[in-house]
Motif scaffolding. Structure first.
Motif, mmCIF file in Angstrom:
data_model
loop_
_atom_site.group_PDB
_atom_site.id
_atom_site.type_symbol
_atom_site.label_atom_id
_atom_site.label_comp_id
_atom_site.label_asym_id
_atom_site.label_seq_id
_atom_site.Cartn_x
_atom_site.Cartn_y
_atom_site.Cartn_z
ATOM 1 N N LEU A 29 8.863 20.214 -37.069
ATOM 2 C CA LEU A 29 8.400 21.047 -35.737
ATOM 3 C C LEU A 29 8.731 20.438 -34.519
ATOM 4 O O LEU A 29 9.192 20.853 -33.443
ATOM 5 C CB LEU A 29 7.372 21.803 -36.057
ATOM 6 N N ASP A 48 7.313 9.030 -33.102
ATOM 7 C CA ASP A 48 6.960 9.155 -34.498
ATOM 8 C C ASP A 48 6.805 7.846 -35.182
ATOM 9 O O ASP A 48 6.888 6.939 -34.290
ATOM 10 C CB ASP A 48 8.449 9.830 -35.049
ATOM 11 N N ASN A 107 1.539 17.235 -31.939
ATOM 12 C CA ASN A 107 2.214 17.725 -33.046
ATOM 13 C C ASN A 107 2.156 17.125 -34.497
ATOM 14 O O ASN A 107 2.230 17.561 -35.374
ATOM 15 C CB ASN A 107 3.611 18.073 -32.664
ATOM 16 N N TYR A 172 -7.941 18.323 -43.998
ATOM 17 C CA TYR A 172 -6.924 19.084 -43.153
ATOM 18 C C TYR A 172 -7.429 20.259 -42.222
ATOM 19 O O TYR A 172 -7.305 20.274 -40.949
ATOM 20 C CB TYR A 172 -5.641 19.377 -43.910
ATOM 21 N N THR A 206 9.202 23.117 -43.401
ATOM 22 C CA THR A 206 9.486 21.564 -42.752
ATOM 23 C C THR A 206 9.409 20.584 -43.972
ATOM 24 O O THR A 206 8.726 21.059 -45.161
ATOM 25 C CB THR A 206 8.716 21.144 -41.671
HETATM 26 N N1 LIG Z 1 5.067 23.503 -41.242
HETATM 27 C C1 LIG Z 1 4.325 24.476 -41.050
HETATM 28 O O1 LIG Z 1 4.173 25.669 -41.743
HETATM 29 C C2 LIG Z 1 2.820 24.025 -40.379
HETATM 30 C C3 LIG Z 1 1.653 25.126 -40.501
HETATM 31 C C4 LIG Z 1 0.482 24.952 -39.749
HETATM 32 C C5 LIG Z 1 0.493 23.607 -38.828
HETATM 33 N N2 LIG Z 1 1.505 22.792 -38.987
HETATM 34 C C6 LIG Z 1 1.336 21.437 -38.223
HETATM 35 O O2 LIG Z 1 2.485 21.599 -37.400
HETATM 36 C C7 LIG Z 1 2.638 20.037 -37.145
HETATM 37 C C8 LIG Z 1 4.063 19.280 -37.506
HETATM 38 O O3 LIG Z 1 4.413 19.552 -38.988
HETATM 39 P P1 LIG Z 1 5.604 19.873 -39.669
HETATM 40 O O4 LIG Z 1 5.582 21.073 -40.672
HETATM 41 O O5 LIG Z 1 6.848 19.599 -38.432
HETATM 42 O O6 LIG Z 1 5.714 18.499 -40.577
HETATM 43 P P2 LIG Z 1 6.520 17.389 -40.845
HETATM 44 O O7 LIG Z 1 6.153 16.493 -42.066
HETATM 45 O O8 LIG Z 1 8.080 17.982 -40.879
HETATM 46 O O9 LIG Z 1 6.663 16.501 -39.501
HETATM 47 C C9 LIG Z 1 5.573 15.894 -39.051
HETATM 48 C C10 LIG Z 1 6.255 14.648 -38.208
HETATM 49 O O10 LIG Z 1 5.003 13.863 -37.898
HETATM 50 C C11 LIG Z 1 5.127 12.805 -38.217
HETATM 51 N N3 LIG Z 1 4.160 11.959 -38.298
HETATM 52 C C12 LIG Z 1 3.141 11.734 -39.289
HETATM 53 N N4 LIG Z 1 2.526 10.914 -39.065
HETATM 54 C C13 LIG Z 1 2.154 10.506 -37.990
HETATM 55 C C14 LIG Z 1 1.608 9.490 -37.078
HETATM 56 N N5 LIG Z 1 0.669 8.923 -37.454
HETATM 57 N N6 LIG Z 1 2.172 9.215 -35.772
HETATM 58 C C15 LIG Z 1 3.399 9.781 -35.441
HETATM 59 N N7 LIG Z 1 4.073 10.623 -36.115
HETATM 60 C C16 LIG Z 1 3.606 11.089 -37.611
HETATM 61 C C17 LIG Z 1 6.083 12.651 -39.386
HETATM 62 O O11 LIG Z 1 6.767 11.264 -39.525
HETATM 63 C C18 LIG Z 1 7.029 13.774 -38.991
HETATM 64 O O12 LIG Z 1 8.262 13.412 -38.443
HETATM 65 C C19 LIG Z 1 1.642 19.194 -37.985
HETATM 66 O O13 LIG Z 1 0.591 18.831 -37.085
HETATM 67 C C20 LIG Z 1 1.200 20.135 -39.168
HETATM 68 O O14 LIG Z 1 0.118 19.696 -39.608
HETATM 69 C C21 LIG Z 1 2.813 22.770 -39.643
#
Ligand SMILES: NC(=O)c1ccc[n+]([C@@H]2O[C@H](COP(=O)([O-])OP(=O)(O)OC[C@H]3O[C@@H](n4cnc5c(N)ncnc54)[C@H](O)[C@@H]3O)[C@@H](O)[C@H]2O)c1
Length: 298
Positions: A29, A48, A107, A172, A206
């Motif tokens: 995202l 990241d 994010n 979480y 993702t």
């Molecule tokens: N994908 C979904 O359906 C969904 C649903 C609810 C919430 N979210 C939230 O959306 C956000 C993005 O999630 P996503 O689905 O893109 O996941 P993703 O795993 O594809 O991306 C997350 C990114 O965050 C980076 N990351 C992880 N730990 C980190 C840190 N300590 N410092 C910096 N970067 C870090 C990862 O390397 C990755 O690039 C998150 O907060 C997740 O909890 C996602």
């Protein structure tokens, strides 16, 4: 990218000369948010974790390069947002590269799912550190800059798990619900400084979720279908604050924490509560409190 191309509609919402920070933007995202903001003129700090791929490039450097190839403006910040020093370092990167911060999109995220009884201290700490402490650390580091300029758009990332609960995600959910309290309080505190703070509850296929989602939903649940909502929340024309907005698979909605009209009886006994439970729970009439302290008239 600062000049609007002639074929763009005149009403396009743009971010020219704005500087945005997007954490965890090396994939998923965050990458979609960074690309969209940059395509509309924002200078973006792509944060990241510092993990190199086979070509020796970090996720943030890859996305920053992708933005540059598309004619946009971006710099990478490699480092975990969970580190206490990360917030100031990311803000410093923005100030050095662009001389300003206008937009902060918190994010970055991880999951460490396990049933509550079996969840380790480390699994709880790691998740709280990235989502909750990472968001607090970065937003606090940016707050002074935003306050001084009397302008800011801050987005925090909650989740259906934090809002409604989900099996195996106690760590979480706690972090994601904590962000709701944080975001709503900062919305109240930021109001007088022109800082708007909102929460996104996204749904997308993702790295975090793909394995749990059936293949046929992956395209429909593209991160690109969440990004317009986040970009809107980052725009200067957006006057919303303290809102929780849901975006997934092309559906956009508002999540509310409501208070029912309830049952009023200053002398209520335990038995009165039991007898009037239907009135207490009744959702025919309800309000959305704007903030915690709302004293009844004297
Ligand atoms: N994908 C979904 O359906 C969904 C649903 C609810 C919430 N979210 C939230 O959306 C956000 C993005 O999630 P996503 O689905 O893109 O996941 P993703 O795993 O594809 O991306 C997350 C990114 O965050 C980076 N990351 C992880 N730990 C980190 C840190 N300590 N410092 C910096 N970067 C870090 C990862 O390397 C990755 O690039 C998150 O907060 C997740 O909890 C996602």
């Amino acid at each position: 990218m600062t000049n609007q191309p002639p074929n763009q509609p005149p009403h396009q919402l743009r971010f020219d000369d704005r500087a945005a920070i997007v954490t965890g933007a090396g994939g998923g995202l965050g990458r979609a948010y960074a690309l969209l903001l940059a395509s509309r003129g924002a200078h973006v700090v792509v944060n990241d974790i510092d993990r190199k791929d086979d070509a020796g490039r970090t996720p943030a450097a890859s996305v920053a390069a992708e933005i540059a190839e598309l004619g946009g403006s971006a710099v990478a910040h490699d480092g975990s947002i969970a580190e206490p020093s990360a917030g100031p370092a990311v803000v410093d990167t923005a100030m050095q590269a662009f001389g300003r911060v206008d937009i902060v999109v918190n994010n970055a995220g991880i999951v460490r799912d396990r049933s509550f009884g079996k969840m380790s201290d480390q699994e709880i700490k790691d998740v709280l550190d990235v989502h909750l402490h990472g968001t607090i650390g970065l937003t606090r580091a940016a707050w002074g800059v935003l306050r001084e300029r009397q302008y800011g758009r801050v987005v925090m990332t909650t989740s259906v798990a934090g809002l409604w609960g989900n099996l195996g995600q106690a760590n979480y959910s706690a972090a994601k619900a904590g962000l709701v309290g944080l975001g709503r309080t900062l919305a109240v505190e930021g109001a007088r400084y022109g800082i708007r703070v909102n929460l996104i509850s996204p749904g997308a296929a993702t790295a975090m979720t793909s394995a749990m989602l059936p293949e046929h939903l992956h395209e429909r649940m593209s991160p690109d279908r969440v990004a317009p909502m986040v970009a809107y929340l980052c725009h200067e024309s957006c006057t919303l604050t303290g809102e929780i907005l849901f975006a997934a698979a092309g559906r956009y909605a508002r999540n509310l924490i409501i208070e029912t009209a309830g049952y009023e009886n200053p002398e209520a006994t335990v038995e009165d509560i039991a007898a009037h439970l239907p009135d207490i729970l009744d959702t025919t009439s309800w309000t959305v409190p704007a903030q915690a302290v709302q004293l009844p008239p004297g």
